[in-house]
Scaffold this active site. Sequence first.
Site, PDB file in Angstrom:
ATOM      1  N   ASP A 187      -4.379   1.081   4.588  1.00 31.37           N
ATOM      2  CA  ASP A 187      -4.157   2.230   3.695  1.00 31.37           C
ATOM      3  C   ASP A 187      -2.800   2.831   3.959  1.00 31.37           C
ATOM      4  OD1 ASP A 187      -4.682   4.164   1.812  1.00 31.37           O
ATOM      5  OD2 ASP A 187      -5.920   5.392   3.110  1.00 31.37           O
ATOM      6  N   GLU A 218       0.455  10.477  -1.788  1.00 32.35           N
ATOM      7  CA  GLU A 218      -0.874  10.190  -2.348  1.00 32.35           C
ATOM      8  C   GLU A 218      -1.969  10.878  -1.571  1.00 32.35           C
ATOM      9  OE1 GLU A 218      -4.737   8.154  -2.939  1.00 32.35           O
ATOM     10  OE2 GLU A 218      -3.596   8.265  -1.075  1.00 32.35           O
ATOM     11  N   GLU A 219      -1.779  10.953  -0.251  1.00 34.59           N
ATOM     12  CA  GLU A 219      -2.843  11.479   0.612  1.00 34.59           C
ATOM     13  C   GLU A 219      -2.965  13.000   0.527  1.00 34.59           C
ATOM     14  OE1 GLU A 219      -4.937   9.629   1.933  1.00 34.59           O
ATOM     15  OE2 GLU A 219      -4.051   7.698   2.430  1.00 34.59           O
TER      16      GLU A 219
HETATM   17 ZN   LIG Z   1      -4.752   5.021   0.203  1.00 34.93          ZN
END
Ligand SMILES: [Zn+2]
Length: 337
Positions: free
Chosen positions: A89, A120-121
Amino acid sequence: MDLFELTRSLMCVPSTSGDEEAVGFWLRDHLETLGWVVELQSVSENQNNVIATLNDTPRVWFSTHLDTVPPFISPTEDDGKIYGRGACDAKGIIASQITAAERLRMEGIEDIGLLFLVEEERTSAGAKKANEHALAKKCEYMVNGEPTDLDLAIGSKGTFRLKIKTRGKAAHSAYPEEGESAIEKLIEILDDVRNTKFPEDDFFGETTVNVGTIEGGVALNVIPPQAEAGLAIRLTTRREPIQKALESIIRERGELEVLSCSEPVKMLAVDGFEQKVVRFTTDIPYLTNWGQPLLLGPGSILVAHTKDEYVLKADLERAVELYVDLARRLLNGGARP
Ligand SMILES: [Zn+2]
Protein backbone atom coordinates in the site's frame (compact mmCIF):
# COMPACT_ATOMS: atom_id res chain seq x y z
CA MET A 1 15.88 -2.29 -12.46
CA ASP A 2 13.66 -5.31 -11.92
CA LEU A 3 10.23 -5.38 -10.29
CA PHE A 4 11.43 -6.28 -6.78
CA GLU A 5 14.32 -3.85 -6.86
CA LEU A 6 11.96 -1.09 -7.99
CA THR A 7 9.56 -1.93 -5.15
CA ARG A 8 12.36 -1.82 -2.58
CA SER A 9 13.85 1.39 -4.01
CA LEU A 10 10.49 3.14 -3.75
CA MET A 11 10.00 1.82 -0.21
CA CYS A 12 13.43 3.16 0.82
CA VAL A 13 12.22 6.74 0.25
CA PRO A 14 9.94 7.68 3.17
CA SER A 15 6.70 9.28 1.96
CA THR A 16 4.24 9.56 4.80
CA SER A 17 1.29 11.75 3.76
CA GLY A 18 2.51 15.36 3.61
CA ASP A 19 6.08 14.24 2.93
CA GLU A 20 5.86 12.90 -0.64
CA GLU A 21 8.21 15.36 -2.34
CA ALA A 22 11.32 13.15 -2.35
CA VAL A 23 9.58 10.06 -3.71
CA GLY A 24 8.00 12.24 -6.42
CA PHE A 25 11.42 13.50 -7.48
CA TRP A 26 12.80 9.96 -7.37
CA LEU A 27 10.00 8.66 -9.61
CA ARG A 28 10.32 11.57 -12.04
CA ASP A 29 14.02 10.85 -12.46
CA HIS A 30 13.44 7.12 -12.83
CA LEU A 31 10.67 7.50 -15.40
CA GLU A 32 12.58 10.13 -17.38
CA THR A 33 15.55 7.78 -17.56
CA LEU A 34 13.21 5.18 -19.05
CA GLY A 35 12.09 7.73 -21.65
CA TRP A 36 8.74 8.90 -20.25
CA VAL A 37 7.58 12.50 -20.42
CA VAL A 38 7.00 13.43 -16.77
CA GLU A 39 5.07 16.32 -15.28
CA LEU A 40 5.06 17.15 -11.59
CA GLN A 41 1.66 18.62 -10.80
CA SER A 42 1.91 20.82 -7.73
CA VAL A 43 -0.64 20.02 -5.01
CA SER A 44 1.01 21.98 -2.19
CA GLU A 45 4.38 23.63 -1.69
CA ASN A 46 6.16 20.29 -1.24
CA GLN A 47 3.71 17.75 -2.66
CA ASN A 48 3.49 16.87 -6.36
CA ASN A 49 1.44 14.36 -8.29
CA VAL A 50 3.56 12.49 -10.84
CA ILE A 51 2.02 12.30 -14.32
CA ALA A 52 3.89 10.34 -16.99
CA THR A 53 3.03 9.75 -20.63
CA LEU A 54 4.45 8.36 -23.85
CA ASN A 55 2.04 10.08 -26.24
CA ASP A 56 -0.20 13.17 -26.10
CA THR A 57 -3.51 11.55 -25.17
CA PRO A 58 -3.28 8.15 -23.49
CA ARG A 59 -6.62 6.31 -23.30
CA VAL A 60 -5.74 3.89 -20.51
CA TRP A 61 -4.08 5.02 -17.30
CA PHE A 62 -2.62 3.21 -14.32
CA SER A 63 -2.87 5.08 -11.04
CA THR A 64 -2.25 4.71 -7.34
CA HIS A 65 -0.83 6.79 -4.50
CA LEU A 66 2.64 7.91 -3.45
CA ASP A 67 1.92 8.42 0.24
CA THR A 68 1.92 5.88 3.04
CA VAL A 69 0.59 5.84 6.56
CA PRO A 70 3.14 6.35 9.38
CA PRO A 71 5.46 5.12 10.70
CA PHE A 72 8.15 4.52 8.07
CA ILE A 73 9.32 0.88 8.14
CA SER A 74 12.33 0.23 5.92
CA PRO A 75 12.09 -2.73 3.54
CA THR A 76 13.37 -6.24 4.22
CA GLU A 77 12.79 -9.40 2.24
CA ASP A 78 13.09 -13.14 2.04
CA ASP A 79 12.61 -15.53 -0.87
CA GLY A 80 8.87 -15.08 -1.01
CA LYS A 81 8.00 -11.70 0.41
CA ILE A 82 8.94 -8.03 0.66
CA TYR A 83 8.15 -6.52 4.07
CA GLY A 84 7.86 -2.91 5.23
CA ARG A 85 5.85 0.25 4.81
CA GLY A 86 4.33 0.57 1.37
CA ALA A 87 5.04 -3.06 0.38
CA CYS A 88 1.43 -3.48 -0.70
CA ASP A 89 0.00 0.00 0.00
CA ALA A 90 1.06 1.14 -2.49
CA LYS A 91 4.71 1.08 -3.58
CA GLY A 92 4.60 -2.52 -4.75
CA ILE A 93 1.64 -1.40 -6.84
CA ILE A 94 3.55 1.56 -8.33
CA ALA A 95 6.36 -0.83 -9.27
CA SER A 96 3.91 -3.33 -10.82
CA GLN A 97 2.18 -0.62 -12.82
CA ILE A 98 5.44 0.82 -14.16
CA THR A 99 6.65 -2.68 -15.06
CA ALA A 100 3.34 -3.43 -16.80
CA ALA A 101 3.48 -0.16 -18.73
CA GLU A 102 7.05 -0.88 -19.80
CA ARG A 103 6.04 -4.36 -20.96
CA LEU A 104 3.20 -2.90 -23.04
CA ARG A 105 5.62 -0.37 -24.44
CA MET A 106 7.92 -3.19 -25.58
CA GLU A 107 4.94 -4.50 -27.54
CA GLY A 108 4.59 -1.11 -29.20
CA ILE A 109 1.61 0.00 -27.08
CA GLU A 110 2.16 3.61 -25.99
CA ASP A 111 -1.45 4.53 -25.26
CA ILE A 112 -0.76 4.28 -21.53
CA GLY A 113 -0.41 6.94 -18.85
CA LEU A 114 0.84 6.79 -15.26
CA LEU A 115 -0.74 8.87 -12.51
CA PHE A 116 0.76 8.71 -9.03
CA LEU A 117 -1.01 10.82 -6.41
CA VAL A 118 -0.20 12.41 -3.05
CA GLU A 119 -2.44 12.50 0.04
CA GLU A 120 -4.62 9.43 -0.61
CA GLU A 121 -4.32 8.32 2.99
CA ARG A 122 -5.61 11.64 4.36
CA THR A 123 -7.60 14.07 2.25
CA SER A 124 -7.34 12.86 -1.37
CA ALA A 125 -6.04 16.37 -2.16
CA GLY A 126 -3.81 14.87 -4.86
CA ALA A 127 -6.75 13.19 -6.60
CA LYS A 128 -8.88 16.32 -6.36
CA LYS A 129 -6.10 18.35 -8.00
CA ALA A 130 -5.49 15.71 -10.67
CA ASN A 131 -9.18 15.76 -11.54
CA GLU A 132 -8.68 19.28 -12.96
CA HIS A 133 -5.86 18.17 -15.27
CA ALA A 134 -6.42 18.59 -19.02
CA LEU A 135 -5.38 14.98 -19.77
CA ALA A 136 -8.28 13.64 -17.66
CA LYS A 137 -10.86 14.27 -20.37
CA LYS A 138 -8.88 12.18 -22.86
CA CYS A 139 -8.68 9.19 -20.52
CA GLU A 140 -11.15 6.37 -21.23
CA TYR A 141 -10.18 3.90 -18.49
CA MET A 142 -8.46 4.47 -15.16
CA VAL A 143 -7.00 1.33 -13.61
CA ASN A 144 -6.48 2.27 -9.98
CA GLY A 145 -4.32 0.15 -7.72
CA GLU A 146 -5.01 -0.73 -4.10
CA PRO A 147 -4.44 -4.07 -2.36
CA THR A 148 -7.39 -6.20 -3.55
CA ASP A 149 -5.63 -9.59 -3.40
CA LEU A 150 -5.49 -9.38 -7.19
CA ASP A 151 -9.28 -9.52 -7.52
CA LEU A 152 -11.02 -6.96 -9.65
CA ALA A 153 -13.01 -4.74 -7.30
CA ILE A 154 -16.31 -3.87 -8.91
CA GLY A 155 -17.49 -1.68 -6.04
CA SER A 156 -16.09 0.12 -3.04
CA LYS A 157 -18.02 1.35 -0.05
CA GLY A 158 -18.04 5.07 0.72
CA THR A 159 -16.73 6.64 3.91
CA PHE A 160 -18.66 9.21 5.90
CA ARG A 161 -16.61 10.78 8.72
CA LEU A 162 -18.38 12.89 11.25
CA LYS A 163 -18.47 14.16 14.81
CA ILE A 164 -21.36 14.18 17.25
CA LYS A 165 -21.00 16.98 19.80
CA THR A 166 -22.96 17.54 22.98
CA ARG A 167 -23.04 20.42 25.43
CA GLY A 168 -24.01 20.49 29.11
CA LYS A 169 -23.51 22.68 32.13
CA ALA A 170 -20.55 22.35 34.47
CA ALA A 171 -21.23 21.94 38.18
CA HIS A 172 -19.64 20.38 41.26
CA SER A 173 -19.99 16.61 40.95
CA ALA A 174 -21.46 16.43 44.46
CA TYR A 175 -24.39 18.56 43.27
CA PRO A 176 -25.35 17.01 39.93
CA GLU A 177 -28.77 18.65 40.00
CA GLU A 178 -26.95 21.97 39.48
CA GLY A 179 -25.43 20.83 36.17
CA GLU A 180 -26.12 18.92 33.00
CA SER A 181 -23.78 16.17 31.81
CA ALA A 182 -22.67 16.36 28.17
CA ILE A 183 -21.16 12.87 28.50
CA GLU A 184 -24.44 11.32 29.67
CA LYS A 185 -26.15 12.88 26.64
CA LEU A 186 -23.47 11.60 24.31
CA ILE A 187 -23.71 8.08 25.73
CA GLU A 188 -27.47 8.08 25.16
CA ILE A 189 -27.07 9.26 21.57
CA LEU A 190 -24.37 6.69 20.84
CA ASP A 191 -26.50 3.95 22.36
CA ASP A 192 -29.33 4.94 20.01
CA VAL A 193 -26.90 4.94 17.07
CA ARG A 194 -25.76 1.43 18.03
CA ASN A 195 -29.35 0.21 18.14
CA THR A 196 -30.21 1.68 14.74
CA LYS A 197 -30.47 -0.63 11.75
CA PHE A 198 -28.68 1.09 8.89
CA PRO A 199 -29.34 0.08 5.27
CA GLU A 200 -28.05 -3.06 3.67
CA ASP A 201 -27.54 -2.97 -0.08
CA ASP A 202 -27.69 -6.03 -2.35
CA PHE A 203 -24.57 -4.97 -4.21
CA PHE A 204 -22.47 -3.18 -1.58
CA GLY A 205 -23.52 -5.11 1.54
CA GLU A 206 -23.85 -3.80 5.07
CA THR A 207 -23.49 -0.20 6.32
CA THR A 208 -21.10 -0.34 9.27
CA VAL A 209 -20.53 2.26 11.98
CA ASN A 210 -17.34 2.67 13.98
CA VAL A 211 -17.28 4.98 16.98
CA GLY A 212 -13.56 5.66 16.72
CA THR A 213 -13.00 8.39 19.29
CA ILE A 214 -14.66 9.79 22.38
CA GLU A 215 -13.52 12.91 24.20
CA GLY A 216 -15.09 15.08 26.85
CA GLY A 217 -15.19 16.41 30.36
CA VAL A 218 -12.69 18.39 32.39
CA ALA A 219 -12.12 16.52 35.68
CA LEU A 220 -13.47 13.63 37.71
CA ASN A 221 -15.25 15.93 40.13
CA VAL A 222 -16.89 18.20 37.54
CA ILE A 223 -20.14 17.54 35.70
CA PRO A 224 -18.86 17.52 32.09
CA PRO A 225 -19.85 20.61 30.08
CA GLN A 226 -18.89 19.20 26.67
CA ALA A 227 -18.25 15.89 24.90
CA GLU A 228 -17.80 14.60 21.39
CA ALA A 229 -17.50 11.34 19.50
CA GLY A 230 -15.88 10.72 16.09
CA LEU A 231 -17.57 8.21 13.81
CA ALA A 232 -16.58 6.58 10.51
CA ILE A 233 -19.47 5.04 8.62
CA ARG A 234 -18.81 2.71 5.68
CA LEU A 235 -21.52 3.71 3.25
CA THR A 236 -23.47 1.37 1.00
CA THR A 237 -25.92 4.09 -0.05
CA ARG A 238 -25.58 7.79 -0.67
CA ARG A 239 -24.73 9.87 2.38
CA GLU A 240 -27.95 11.87 2.54
CA PRO A 241 -30.36 9.27 4.03
CA ILE A 242 -27.73 8.23 6.59
CA GLN A 243 -27.14 11.81 7.66
CA LYS A 244 -30.91 12.37 7.95
CA ALA A 245 -31.23 9.24 10.10
CA LEU A 246 -28.42 10.42 12.38
CA GLU A 247 -29.93 13.89 12.70
CA SER A 248 -33.25 12.41 13.74
CA ILE A 249 -31.46 10.22 16.31
CA ILE A 250 -29.50 13.16 17.74
CA ARG A 251 -32.45 15.60 17.69
CA GLU A 252 -31.89 18.57 20.01
CA ARG A 253 -29.56 16.55 22.26
CA GLY A 254 -26.45 17.46 20.24
CA GLU A 255 -25.12 18.44 16.87
CA LEU A 256 -23.62 16.65 13.90
CA GLU A 257 -20.49 17.97 12.22
CA VAL A 258 -19.55 16.51 8.81
CA LEU A 259 -15.77 15.98 8.49
CA SER A 260 -15.61 14.37 5.05
CA CYS A 261 -17.51 12.04 2.80
CA SER A 262 -16.88 9.88 -0.23
CA GLU A 263 -19.85 8.15 -1.78
CA PRO A 264 -19.81 4.43 -2.68
CA VAL A 265 -18.73 3.79 -6.28
CA LYS A 266 -19.30 1.03 -8.83
CA MET A 267 -16.41 0.13 -11.07
CA LEU A 268 -16.05 -1.56 -14.41
CA ALA A 269 -16.46 -5.34 -14.46
CA VAL A 270 -14.36 -7.32 -16.92
CA ASP A 271 -15.02 -10.95 -17.84
CA GLY A 272 -12.49 -13.50 -16.70
CA PHE A 273 -11.43 -11.75 -13.48
CA GLU A 274 -12.35 -12.68 -9.92
CA GLN A 275 -14.65 -9.89 -8.77
CA LYS A 276 -15.67 -8.48 -5.41
CA VAL A 277 -16.84 -5.42 -3.49
CA VAL A 278 -14.22 -3.89 -1.19
CA ARG A 279 -15.02 -2.07 2.01
CA PHE A 280 -12.25 0.51 1.92
CA THR A 281 -12.27 3.85 0.13
CA THR A 282 -9.84 4.91 -2.59
CA ASP A 283 -9.06 8.03 -4.62
CA ILE A 284 -11.55 6.88 -7.28
CA PRO A 285 -14.54 8.97 -6.05
CA TYR A 286 -12.39 12.08 -6.64
CA LEU A 287 -11.21 11.10 -10.13
CA THR A 288 -14.57 11.50 -11.83
CA ASN A 289 -13.09 13.13 -14.97
CA TRP A 290 -10.67 10.25 -15.56
CA GLY A 291 -12.86 7.86 -17.53
CA GLN A 292 -14.28 4.57 -16.30
CA PRO A 293 -12.64 3.38 -13.08
CA LEU A 294 -11.31 -0.11 -12.42
CA LEU A 295 -9.58 -1.28 -9.24
CA LEU A 296 -7.07 -4.08 -8.81
CA GLY A 297 -3.81 -4.60 -6.97
CA PRO A 298 -1.49 -7.11 -5.28
CA GLY A 299 -1.46 -7.66 -1.53
CA SER A 300 -4.04 -7.62 1.21
CA ILE A 301 -5.76 -4.61 2.76
CA LEU A 302 -5.68 -6.57 6.04
CA VAL A 303 -1.89 -6.12 6.36
CA ALA A 304 -1.80 -2.60 4.89
CA HIS A 305 -1.47 0.05 7.62
CA THR A 306 -0.02 -2.55 10.06
CA LYS A 307 3.53 -3.07 11.29
CA ASP A 308 3.50 -6.43 9.48
CA GLU A 309 2.79 -5.01 6.02
CA TYR A 310 4.18 -7.23 3.25
CA VAL A 311 3.55 -8.33 -0.29
CA LEU A 312 4.20 -11.70 -1.91
CA LYS A 313 6.74 -11.43 -4.69
CA ALA A 314 4.61 -13.84 -6.73
CA ASP A 315 1.67 -11.46 -6.35
CA LEU A 316 3.72 -8.54 -7.66
CA GLU A 317 4.60 -10.60 -10.73
CA ARG A 318 1.01 -11.69 -11.18
CA ALA A 319 -0.15 -8.07 -10.85
CA VAL A 320 2.09 -7.08 -13.76
CA GLU A 321 0.49 -9.79 -15.92
CA LEU A 322 -3.02 -8.73 -14.91
CA TYR A 323 -2.35 -5.04 -15.53
CA VAL A 324 -0.92 -5.85 -18.96
CA ASP A 325 -3.90 -8.06 -19.77
CA LEU A 326 -6.42 -5.48 -18.54
CA ALA A 327 -4.83 -2.63 -20.50
CA ARG A 328 -4.68 -4.67 -23.71
CA ARG A 329 -8.33 -5.64 -23.39
CA LEU A 330 -9.47 -2.12 -22.53
CA LEU A 331 -7.58 -0.69 -25.52
CA ASN A 332 -9.09 -3.37 -27.77
CA GLY A 333 -12.62 -2.75 -26.52
CA GLY A 334 -12.71 -6.15 -24.84
CA ALA A 335 -14.13 -4.97 -21.52
CA ARG A 336 -17.78 -5.21 -20.51
CA PRO A 337 -19.40 -2.18 -18.86
ZN1 LIG B 1 -3.69 2.55 -0.45
